[in-house]
Design an enzyme around this catalytic site. Structure first.
Site, PDB file in Angstrom:
ATOM      1  N   GLU A 111       1.373  -1.155  -0.237  1.00 25.42           N
ATOM      2  CA  GLU A 111       0.151   0.014   0.003  1.00 25.42           C
ATOM      3  C   GLU A 111       1.142   1.436   0.001  1.00 25.42           C
ATOM      4  O   GLU A 111       0.617   2.263  -1.015  1.00 25.42           O
ATOM      5  CB  GLU A 111      -0.722  -0.156   0.953  1.00 25.42           C
ATOM      6  CG  GLU A 111      -1.774  -1.248   1.381  1.00 25.42           C
ATOM      7  CD  GLU A 111      -2.987  -1.433   2.610  1.00 25.42           C
ATOM      8  OE1 GLU A 111      -2.162  -1.615   2.950  1.00 25.42           O
ATOM      9  OE2 GLU A 111      -4.717  -0.951   2.470  1.00 25.42           O
ATOM     10  N   GLU A 131      -4.074  -8.854   4.078  1.00 28.38           N
ATOM     11  CA  GLU A 131      -4.157  -8.951   5.372  1.00 28.38           C
ATOM     12  C   GLU A 131      -5.430  -9.999   5.743  1.00 28.38           C
ATOM     13  O   GLU A 131      -5.926 -10.712   6.965  1.00 28.38           O
ATOM     14  CB  GLU A 131      -4.849  -7.967   5.262  1.00 28.38           C
ATOM     15  CG  GLU A 131      -4.402  -6.632   5.094  1.00 28.38           C
ATOM     16  CD  GLU A 131      -3.995  -5.949   4.301  1.00 28.38           C
ATOM     17  OE1 GLU A 131      -3.460  -7.427   3.291  1.00 28.38           O
ATOM     18  OE2 GLU A 131      -3.135  -4.988   3.946  1.00 28.38           O
TER      19      GLU A 131
HETATM   20  C1  3H9 Z   1      -0.994  -4.676   7.265  1.00 26.00           C
HETATM   21  O1  3H9 Z   1      -0.516  -4.366   6.507  1.00 26.00           O
HETATM   22  C2  3H9 Z   1      -2.455  -4.321   7.199  1.00 26.00           C
HETATM   23  C3  3H9 Z   1      -2.364  -3.247   6.801  1.00 26.00           C
HETATM   24  O2  3H9 Z   1      -3.333  -3.326   5.429  1.00 26.00           O
HETATM   25  C4  3H9 Z   1      -2.983  -1.798   7.233  1.00 26.00           C
HETATM   26  C5  3H9 Z   1      -2.660  -0.953   8.822  1.00 26.00           C
HETATM   27  C6  3H9 Z   1      -2.612   0.193   8.884  1.00 26.00           C
HETATM   28  N1  3H9 Z   1       4.691  -7.555  11.868  1.00 26.00           N
HETATM   29  O3  3H9 Z   1       7.140 -15.344   8.395  1.00 26.00           O
HETATM   30  P1  3H9 Z   1       9.058 -15.220   9.100  1.00 26.00           P
HETATM   31  C7  3H9 Z   1       8.108 -11.554  12.284  1.00 26.00           C
HETATM   32  S1  3H9 Z   1      -1.497  -6.763   8.392  1.00 26.00           S
HETATM   33  C8  3H9 Z   1       5.118  -7.965  12.570  1.00 26.00           C
HETATM   34  O4  3H9 Z   1       9.618 -15.977   9.911  1.00 26.00           O
HETATM   35  P2  3H9 Z   1       9.785 -15.378   6.199  1.00 26.00           P
HETATM   36  C9  3H9 Z   1       7.474 -12.247  12.600  1.00 26.00           C
HETATM   37  O5  3H9 Z   1       6.538 -13.036  13.244  1.00 26.00           O
HETATM   38  C10 3H9 Z   1       0.139  -6.926   7.545  1.00 26.00           C
HETATM   39  N2  3H9 Z   1       6.533  -9.391  12.996  1.00 26.00           N
HETATM   40  O6  3H9 Z   1      10.196 -14.856   8.369  1.00 26.00           O
HETATM   41  C11 3H9 Z   1       8.495 -13.432  12.565  1.00 26.00           C
HETATM   42  O7  3H9 Z   1       8.956 -12.772  14.215  1.00 26.00           O
HETATM   43  P3  3H9 Z   1      10.125 -14.034  15.133  1.00 26.00           P
HETATM   44  C12 3H9 Z   1       0.722  -7.296   6.276  1.00 26.00           C
HETATM   45  C13 3H9 Z   1       6.353  -9.760  11.686  1.00 26.00           C
HETATM   46  O8  3H9 Z   1      11.013 -14.864   5.157  1.00 26.00           O
HETATM   47  C14 3H9 Z   1      10.186 -12.950  11.724  1.00 26.00           C
HETATM   48  O9  3H9 Z   1       9.262 -11.450  11.794  1.00 26.00           O
HETATM   49  N3  3H9 Z   1       1.129  -8.191   5.698  1.00 26.00           N
HETATM   50  C15 3H9 Z   1       5.837  -9.165  10.400  1.00 26.00           C
HETATM   51  O10 3H9 Z   1       9.616 -16.898   6.516  1.00 26.00           O
HETATM   52  C16 3H9 Z   1      10.013 -13.524  10.146  1.00 26.00           C
HETATM   53  O11 3H9 Z   1       8.750 -14.374   9.435  1.00 26.00           O
HETATM   54  C17 3H9 Z   1       1.621  -9.882   5.978  1.00 26.00           C
HETATM   55  O12 3H9 Z   1       0.559 -10.392   6.423  1.00 26.00           O
HETATM   56  C18 3H9 Z   1       4.450  -8.277  10.380  1.00 26.00           C
HETATM   57  N4  3H9 Z   1       3.542  -8.027   9.486  1.00 26.00           N
HETATM   58  O13 3H9 Z   1       8.468 -14.912   5.688  1.00 26.00           O
HETATM   59  C19 3H9 Z   1       3.012 -10.682   6.031  1.00 26.00           C
HETATM   60  N5  3H9 Z   1       5.935 -10.119   9.231  1.00 26.00           N
HETATM   61  O14 3H9 Z   1      11.376 -14.069  13.935  1.00 26.00           O
HETATM   62  C20 3H9 Z   1       3.528 -10.862   7.012  1.00 26.00           C
HETATM   63  C21 3H9 Z   1       6.899 -10.749  10.255  1.00 26.00           C
HETATM   64  O15 3H9 Z   1      10.239 -13.784  16.438  1.00 26.00           O
HETATM   65  N6  3H9 Z   1       4.568 -11.745   6.827  1.00 26.00           N
HETATM   66  N7  3H9 Z   1       7.163 -10.580  11.324  1.00 26.00           N
HETATM   67  O16 3H9 Z   1       9.945 -15.759  14.620  1.00 26.00           O
HETATM   68  C22 3H9 Z   1       5.322 -12.685   6.533  1.00 26.00           C
HETATM   69  O17 3H9 Z   1       3.991 -12.839   5.550  1.00 26.00           O
HETATM   70  C23 3H9 Z   1       6.395 -13.022   6.505  1.00 26.00           C
HETATM   71  O18 3H9 Z   1       6.800 -12.913   7.448  1.00 26.00           O
HETATM   72  C24 3H9 Z   1       7.504 -12.613   5.105  1.00 26.00           C
HETATM   73  C25 3H9 Z   1       8.692 -13.508   5.422  1.00 26.00           C
HETATM   74  C26 3H9 Z   1       6.548 -13.662   3.616  1.00 26.00           C
HETATM   75  C27 3H9 Z   1       7.252 -11.241   5.308  1.00 26.00           C
END
Ligand code: 3H9
Length: 703
Positions: A111, A131
């Site tokens: 976004e 999301e």
């Molecule tokens: C949003 O954006 C709402 C908006 O539209 C509106 C706002 C107003 N936040 O998955 P991994 C941590 S909602 C905080 O193992 P990978 C995760 O917990 C968001 N922490 O790595 C982990 O911590 P730990 C929309 C986060 O390489 C570490 O990072 N976005 C977040 O296998 C490593 O993560 C999503 O839904 C976060 N957003 O995969 C994307 N993301 O090491 C969510 C990750 O302590 N993220 N962490 O366990 C993912 O899909 C995967 O993490 C990603 C990397 C593909 C990025």
């Protein structure tokens, strides 16, 4: 290079020909924390004020911004720039802004990128608005900007599926403007910014583009069709997909500013929903499963470049497909050529179906089949790195096989059993290398279900545990490490639920009432539909049948389930179930015999009777240290038994009920039905302390 704050740098280097480069560096995934938002706001402000001719936003580390910082949701709002402030500044910049994307631009990250005037990405990058998987909607303008690029239909599909889309496809959809060279993103982005200025290209504001949404204005059919589509059937029970659809309707019908207001209102609603809280819990729980308190991160991993699977039945074939799909060659062993041919034909049929469904071209079927080597003797497994035994559940047979594997396999090979309930330690005694023996319990259909219980034996080495977990990840499973006990975690809890489902029938509840309650709770089907699907006669024989249970009586009446058109339910030629008067008569007969007066059962009562025994057993599993944390139990139920993600798993469900309430209900049920309902001591203790299952720190498994 100027440091804007501890996660943001601004560079105005002469070598970049007047292009300002803002670099965000907030590990692990550059999430939009308060610090990041403030850094971006300050950096864009400074860049706009500077002499720079254009601005590039790029991220350090493994990825572009992966979204809002999920850990901030539900907490106190920090003193920081809002995301809207940052986005407005970017979009209204008088100088071209280019977002340079690598890794994943997800959620709020995409976004933000959509507020740049142009986007460039490396070929390996992916973009998505995931999301929906957190029970949310894209709440930073995504629901209004995306339809203005790709149109309403594609936007609906993109946001309700929440998938990560490859850069090449994003280019085709117009989501990005250019592909960069894989290792040259920064220079290519700066080059694009310079060209934009040199060519006097316009500052493209997606929010101004009406062309893609105007044609669908007033087209209510588009939305009605989407709500009724096959894709939408997956939304049952989830709140966010409908909220996303409403946002896209707003994008089509309303001016941008009004649409943004509608998005904000709906985002506020889903953000505070129980569904989103549960789904966010699931997000973090999924990441916890890999963390094993007594297996250090630097533990060695054994190579798994070849695998042997013993048994080409439904399980063995499905297990083999996982490895084949990941490019790992598999030797499948069977006892007869006929069984081998039959098993391989099923695997081929599965691949052909996937190809017909568009998953891959038909030529890929032969490529995958070529990774399978059929064999009629365990000698064929002498050189493989990992063996998974998937023969039927008989301890003597399994021990015989493991003794042969011990004599046949090379030193260091991982020897795994796919048993769903038998004692791994006893199986290991058949070998001289119990440290190499481990359980890898796949769930049926093994090529589809994500769940994998990795069962740690008393003597399993740390390397073998680490190898099994890494292998699980490699083949796309969610591996949960569990301890040895009958049924491990999932089936041990399922036994309790099944016993209560049976008890309900014995009291006069109809199978369809029980199934309907579980369906409405969010399961794909209830236990009696499941029995009919699997076959009522599994483990039944006419010679030994005593007619003492409803199931036995049904089998005696040749009601064997879906396969012969009659089981608990009657089935028509399309396998559509209807309640059976014969079953109804049997249920009434049994209840009468047990002296149970006829009565109706509410859904709430049925759910309580089925879920609380699972929670009670889960508490015992935790107390015995057969699971490391309560969230691992929840993930097994979500990925192995289709527990609805928007209810967070049985242990989470109990935590949200309050363990004092759970305890009170268990005591009441104990008073009514006896000690089978006696509360687990752990529940008593946590309730007394005002604690939750989730409050217990991860504990190494007992061995
Ligand atoms: C949003 O954006 C709402 C908006 O539209 C509106 C706002 C107003 N936040 O998955 P991994 C941590 S909602 C905080 O193992 P990978 C995760 O917990 C968001 N922490 O790595 C982990 O911590 P730990 C929309 C986060 O390489 C570490 O990072 N976005 C977040 O296998 C490593 O993560 C999503 O839904 C976060 N957003 O995969 C994307 N993301 O090491 C969510 C990750 O302590 N993220 N962490 O366990 C993912 O899909 C995967 O993490 C990603 C990397 C593909 C990025």
């Amino acid at each position: 290079m100027t440091t804007v704050n501890d996660v943001t740098d601004l560079s105005l280097d002469a070598a970049d020909g007047g292009v300002a480069v803002i670099t965000l560096d907030s590990p692990p995934v550059n999430a939009l924390s308060a610090n990041v938002r403030t850094g971006l706001f300050e950096a864009f402000g400074q860049a706009i004020e500077s002499d720079a001719i254009a601005i590039v936003l790029i991220c350090a580390g493994r990825t572009f911004i992966a979204g809002a910082d999920i850990t901030e949701f539900g907490g106190a709002s920090a003193e920081a720039a809002s995301l809207t402030d940052v986005q407005n500044l970017m979009e209204s910049s008088p100088k071209p802004v280019v977002a340079a994307i690598h890794g994943t631009a997800l959620g709020g990250g995409l976004e933000v990128a959509l507020c740049a005037h142009y986007r460039i990405a490396v070929p390996s990058a992916k973009c998505g608005l995931p999301e929906v998987h957190l029970g949310l909607l894209p709440g930073a303008g995504g629901t209004q900007r995306l339809p203005r690029i790709v149109g309403a239909q594609k936007a609906l599909e993109f946001m309700t599926a929440g998938t990560h889309v490859a850069a090449a496809d994003c280019l085709e959809m117009g989501l990005i403007d250019e592909l960069a060279t894989e290792d040259n993103l920064r220079a290519d982005a700066v080059g694009l910014a310079q060209r934009l200025v040199a060519e006097g290209r316009p500052l493209k504001k997606i929010s101004d583009n009406d062309d893609m949404v105007a044609p669908d204005r007033g087209n209510t059919e588009l939305f009605a069709n989407f709500r009724a589509s096959k894709a939408a059937r997956k939304f049952r029970g989830f709140l966010a997909p409908e909220a996303i659809i409403k946002c896209v309707e707003a994008a089509v019908e309303l001016p941008f500013a009004e649409g943004i207001k509608r998005e904000g209102q709906l985002f506020g609603e889903v953000l505070v929903s129980a569904e989103s809280a549960a789904q966010r819990y699931v997000f973090f729980s999924e990441r916890q499963v890999w963390k094993i308190p007594d297996v250090p991160r630097d533990t060695a991993t054994l190579p798994v470049d070849s695998v042997g699977v013993i048994g080409a039945g439904t399980m063995g074939g499905g297990i083999a497909m996982n490895f084949v799909n990941a490019g790992i060659p598999v030797t499948i062993v069977e006892t007869s050529q006929e069984a081998l041919d039959r098993g391989l034909a099923v695997v081929r049929g599965n691949y052909e179906r996937s190809s017909r469904n568009g998953r891959f071209p038909i030529e890929e079927v032969d490529v995958r089949m070529a990774r399978i080597t059929p064999a009629l003797s365990l000698d064929g497994l002498a050189d493989v790195d990992m063996v998974i035994e998937a023969v039927f559940e008989n301890m003597d047979l399994k021990k015989e096989i493991f003794a042969t594997l011990d004599a046949t396999c090379k030193p260091g090979a991982v020897l795994a059993s796919n048993t769903s309930a038998l004692n791994i330690d006893e199986i290991a005694t058949a070998t001289t290398r119990p440290e190499s023996v481990i359980g890898m319990h796949f769930f049926s259909p093994a090529n589809v279900m994500r769940c994998l219980e990795v069962v740690r034996g008393r003597e399993t080495s740390l390397e073998v545990i680490n190898t099994a977990m890494k292998t699980a990840k490699k083949i796309g499973k969610l591996g949960s490490l569990v301890g040895v006990c009958p049924g491990f975690v999932g089936n041990r809890m399922l036994f309790q639920r099944s016993a209560q489902a049976q008890a309900l029938l014995d009291e006069g509840a109809m199978p369809w009432e029980v199934d309907q309650a579980l369906y409405d709770f969010g399961f794909a089907m209830g236990p009696f539909q499941m029995s009919d699907l699997a076959g009522l006669d599994i483990g039944w024989s006419a010679e030994t049948s005593t007619g003492s249970t409803i199931r036995e009586r049904l089998c005696e009446l040749d009601r064997r389930g879906q396969k012969n058109g009659a089981g608990y339910y009657d089935y028509d030629e399309n396998r559509t179930p209807t309640p059976s008067p014969i079953t109804e008569g049997l249920v009434k007969e049994f209840a009468e015999k047990a002296g149970k007066p006829a009565r109706t059962f509410t859904s709430d009562e049925i759910i309580e009777r089925l879920v609380l025994p699972m929670v009670n057993e889960g508490a015992r599993i935790l107390a015995e240290k057969k699971a490391m944390r309560s969230s691992d139990i929840d993930m097994i139920w979500i990925t192995g038994y289709n527990w609805p993600a928007y209810r967070g798993g049985p242990m989470y469900y109990a935590d949200t009920m309050g363990l004092d309430v759970v305890l009170a209900r268990l005591r009441a049920l104990q008073a009514e039905y006896g000690d089978v309902w006696a509360p687990a001591p752990l529940i008593e203790q946590l309730a007394a302390d005002g604690q939750t299952f989730a409050s217990i720190p991860a504990t190494p498994l007992a061995t």
